[in-house]
Write a protein that holds these residues in place. Sequence first.
Motif, mmCIF file in Angstrom:
data_model
loop_
_atom_site.group_PDB
_atom_site.id
_atom_site.type_symbol
_atom_site.label_atom_id
_atom_site.label_comp_id
_atom_site.label_asym_id
_atom_site.label_seq_id
_atom_site.Cartn_x
_atom_site.Cartn_y
_atom_site.Cartn_z
ATOM 1 N N PRO A 106 0.805 -1.234 0.000
ATOM 2 C CA PRO A 106 0.000 0.000 0.000
ATOM 3 C C PRO A 106 0.835 1.280 0.000
ATOM 4 C CG PRO A 106 -0.239 -1.216 2.075
ATOM 5 C CD PRO A 106 0.458 -2.118 1.122
ATOM 6 N N LYS A 107 2.023 1.230 0.605
ATOM 7 C CA LYS A 107 2.869 2.441 0.624
ATOM 8 C C LYS A 107 3.311 2.804 -0.786
ATOM 9 C CE LYS A 107 4.518 2.185 5.356
ATOM 10 N NZ LYS A 107 5.614 1.778 6.250
ATOM 11 N N ASN A 108 3.402 1.803 -1.656
ATOM 12 C CA ASN A 108 3.762 2.047 -3.058
ATOM 13 C C ASN A 108 2.536 2.154 -3.958
ATOM 14 O OD1 ASN A 108 6.547 1.996 -2.502
ATOM 15 N ND2 ASN A 108 6.571 -0.240 -2.556
ATOM 16 N N LYS A 109 1.377 2.251 -3.307
ATOM 17 C CA LYS A 109 0.100 2.472 -4.006
ATOM 18 C C LYS A 109 -0.352 1.305 -4.889
ATOM 19 C CE LYS A 109 -1.436 6.718 -2.908
ATOM 20 N NZ LYS A 109 -0.806 6.863 -1.601
ATOM 21 N N SER A 134 -7.911 -2.548 -4.411
ATOM 22 C CA SER A 134 -7.092 -1.562 -5.135
ATOM 23 C C SER A 134 -7.570 -0.123 -4.949
ATOM 24 C CB SER A 134 -7.073 -1.888 -6.626
ATOM 25 O OG SER A 134 -6.391 -3.099 -6.848
ATOM 26 N N GLN A 135 -8.873 0.109 -5.000
ATOM 27 C CA GLN A 135 -9.386 1.476 -4.883
ATOM 28 C C GLN A 135 -8.993 2.099 -3.541
ATOM 29 O OE1 GLN A 135 -13.347 2.720 -6.491
ATOM 30 N NE2 GLN A 135 -13.892 2.952 -4.333
ATOM 31 N N ASP A 136 -9.046 1.290 -2.488
ATOM 32 C CA ASP A 136 -8.696 1.811 -1.164
ATOM 33 C C ASP A 136 -7.229 2.224 -1.105
ATOM 34 O OD1 ASP A 136 -9.789 2.112 1.696
ATOM 35 O OD2 ASP A 136 -7.871 1.074 1.992
ATOM 36 N N VAL A 137 -6.361 1.413 -1.716
ATOM 37 C CA VAL A 137 -4.927 1.726 -1.744
ATOM 38 C C VAL A 137 -4.690 3.020 -2.525
ATOM 39 C CG1 VAL A 137 -2.708 0.937 -2.669
ATOM 40 C CG2 VAL A 137 -4.150 -0.642 -1.379
ATOM 41 N N LEU A 138 -5.398 3.203 -3.637
ATOM 42 C CA LEU A 138 -5.262 4.428 -4.429
ATOM 43 C C LEU A 138 -5.764 5.647 -3.651
ATOM 44 C CD1 LEU A 138 -6.395 3.050 -7.902
ATOM 45 C CD2 LEU A 138 -4.076 3.719 -7.249
ATOM 46 N N LEU A 139 -6.697 5.408 -2.721
ATOM 47 C CA LEU A 139 -7.214 6.487 -1.872
ATOM 48 C C LEU A 139 -6.353 6.708 -0.627
ATOM 49 C CD1 LEU A 139 -11.055 5.746 -2.090
ATOM 50 C CD2 LEU A 139 -9.937 7.883 -2.770
ATOM 51 N N GLY A 143 -5.748 -0.823 2.117
ATOM 52 C CA GLY A 143 -6.421 -1.880 1.352
ATOM 53 C C GLY A 143 -6.801 -3.055 2.221
ATOM 54 N N ALA A 144 -6.680 -2.891 3.519
ATOM 55 C CA ALA A 144 -6.953 -3.953 4.494
ATOM 56 C C ALA A 144 -7.015 -3.316 5.878
ATOM 57 C CB ALA A 144 -5.824 -4.996 4.459
ATOM 58 N N PRO A 145 -7.713 -3.957 6.801
ATOM 59 C CA PRO A 145 -8.654 -5.057 6.595
ATOM 60 C C PRO A 145 -9.975 -4.524 6.008
ATOM 61 C CG PRO A 145 -7.902 -4.912 8.913
ATOM 62 C CD PRO A 145 -7.539 -3.637 8.230
ATOM 63 N N LEU A 146 -10.637 -5.377 5.235
ATOM 64 C CA LEU A 146 -11.904 -4.991 4.614
ATOM 65 C C LEU A 146 -13.128 -5.536 5.350
ATOM 66 C CD1 LEU A 146 -11.165 -5.294 0.787
ATOM 67 C CD2 LEU A 146 -10.843 -3.336 2.310
ATOM 68 N N VAL A 147 -12.953 -6.637 6.087
ATOM 69 C CA VAL A 147 -14.121 -7.273 6.720
ATOM 70 C C VAL A 147 -14.801 -6.440 7.819
ATOM 71 C CG1 VAL A 147 -13.432 -9.629 6.163
ATOM 72 C CG2 VAL A 147 -12.684 -8.612 8.306
ATOM 73 N N PRO A 148 -14.189 -5.349 8.339
ATOM 74 C CA PRO A 148 -14.859 -4.588 9.403
ATOM 75 C C PRO A 148 -16.252 -4.091 9.057
ATOM 76 C CG PRO A 148 -12.576 -3.994 9.367
ATOM 77 C CD PRO A 148 -12.789 -4.899 8.176
ATOM 78 N N SER A 336 -13.010 3.904 6.052
ATOM 79 C CA SER A 336 -11.724 4.601 6.115
ATOM 80 C C SER A 336 -11.119 4.533 7.512
ATOM 81 C CB SER A 336 -11.890 6.060 5.686
ATOM 82 O OG SER A 336 -12.824 6.722 6.530
ATOM 83 N N SER A 337 -11.975 4.419 8.535
ATOM 84 C CA SER A 337 -11.469 4.321 9.912
ATOM 85 C C SER A 337 -10.698 3.016 10.117
ATOM 86 C CB SER A 337 -12.625 4.397 10.912
ATOM 87 O OG SER A 337 -13.581 3.374 10.670
ATOM 88 N N ALA A 338 -10.978 2.014 9.274
ATOM 89 C CA ALA A 338 -10.285 0.724 9.365
ATOM 90 C C ALA A 338 -9.037 0.679 8.490
ATOM 91 C CB ALA A 338 -11.232 -0.410 8.967
ATOM 92 N N THR A 339 -9.123 1.280 7.307
ATOM 93 C CA THR A 339 -8.014 1.141 6.344
ATOM 94 C C THR A 339 -7.092 2.350 6.300
ATOM 95 O OG1 THR A 339 -9.236 2.106 4.497
ATOM 96 C CG2 THR A 339 -9.491 -0.277 4.864
ATOM 97 N N GLY A 340 -7.586 3.508 6.779
ATOM 98 C CA GLY A 340 -6.768 4.723 6.724
ATOM 99 C C GLY A 340 -6.885 5.490 5.422
ATOM 100 N N SER A 341 -7.867 5.140 4.582
ATOM 101 C CA SER A 341 -8.030 5.849 3.307
ATOM 102 C C SER A 341 -8.700 7.204 3.529
ATOM 103 C CB SER A 341 -8.854 5.003 2.329
ATOM 104 O OG SER A 341 -10.129 4.726 2.863
ATOM 105 N N LEU A 342 -8.779 7.993 2.452
ATOM 106 C CA LEU A 342 -9.286 9.359 2.567
ATOM 107 C C LEU A 342 -10.750 9.417 2.988
ATOM 108 C CD1 LEU A 342 -7.707 10.916 -0.673
ATOM 109 C CD2 LEU A 342 -7.053 11.371 1.698
ATOM 110 N N MET A 343 -11.526 8.372 2.641
ATOM 111 C CA MET A 343 -12.959 8.406 2.942
ATOM 112 C C MET A 343 -13.543 7.006 2.870
ATOM 113 S SD MET A 343 -14.109 10.069 -0.687
ATOM 114 C CE MET A 343 -13.518 9.378 -2.223
#
Length: 351
Positions: A106-109, A134-139, A143-148, A336-343
């Motif tokens: 994810p650090k390398n998008k 992938s979309q979450d990583v781009l945001l 990109g994980a965890p998704l199950v929350p 986003s609270s789980a993955t750290g993405s923008l939204m």
Amino acid sequence: MENQNFYAIGLMSGTSLDGLDICYSKFIRNGSDWAFEILKCETISYSSDWENDLKNAIHLSSGKLLELNSKYGFYLGEKTQDFISKNQISELDLIASHGHTVFHQPKNKFTLQIGDGRAIKIKTNKTVVYDFRSQDVLLGGNGAPLVPIGDELLFSEFDACLNLGGFSNISLNRNGQRIAFDICPVNIILNKFAQKLGKKYDENGDFGRSGTIDENLLSQLNQLEFYKQKAPKSLGIEWVNAHISTLIKDQRTEDLLATFTEHSADQIAEIFEESEIKNVLVTGGGTYNSYLIEKIKANTKTEIHIPKKEIIEYKEALIFAFMGVLRSLNLNNVLSSATGSLMDHSSGIVC
């Protein structure tokens, strides 16, 4: 408002290479409330050829990796169509496929889950949702965890949900927000050592129980930098290769299993204690490792709830099916609270 019913199949292949999990479920929507019923489920073990192909995918050239992406997509489609036919499934809105993770940086998008969803559609002639990460990583997310999202909407009676798979991950509600993160490696390490002793995994943790903990190695593991980082954070095979494989010398295999089991229990119990978790739902293949569960219980006051077999084994596939349903409705399925993405966002390619 009348209840709305949705029928979906979720496909999940974890890093521990246990096999392909297929879960057919009914989801019931009543306003903002959701309920579920698992109708049919099955795990298809990988042949030795498939296991080797998936395990070694990280080393392939770009051309060979693209070839495997298509080949594995058709494999998923064939197995899913067999499952549909065998169980005479007539009500089905969509198939949601996690795919199999090859790269996760994810650090390398970028992150890559192979298993082309278009190939699944060709084989099943059903709507397919795939590539959830992938979309979450781009945001800007992990990109994980998704199950929350599923933990929040389907398992809200528990303070936290812990999954013991290739890696352990947890989701919990903190200050009104669902946060989630990977804790530590589990079966991705334990299975590897058990295979050296002639078993696919450490059944009941018996090998680990027979070993002696290497206190020096345990101390080195518990001091790894990842454990000091704040959530959200996630782990991948690259991290294991870089930080853990280098610590393994010529220790006896049973002692390594004892030490890594203790390490996993230490890290998991520490999260329970610092987050003041009263009760936790535990799922994933590691739930059957009674030695690991005993070690966790010995280190915490948290009440450990182990559900029925179909939830233990198919919760992730169930939630990916649910994520597919949410995506089909254009509702947010990644927090986003789980993955750290923008939204928060609605993720997955639909075909």
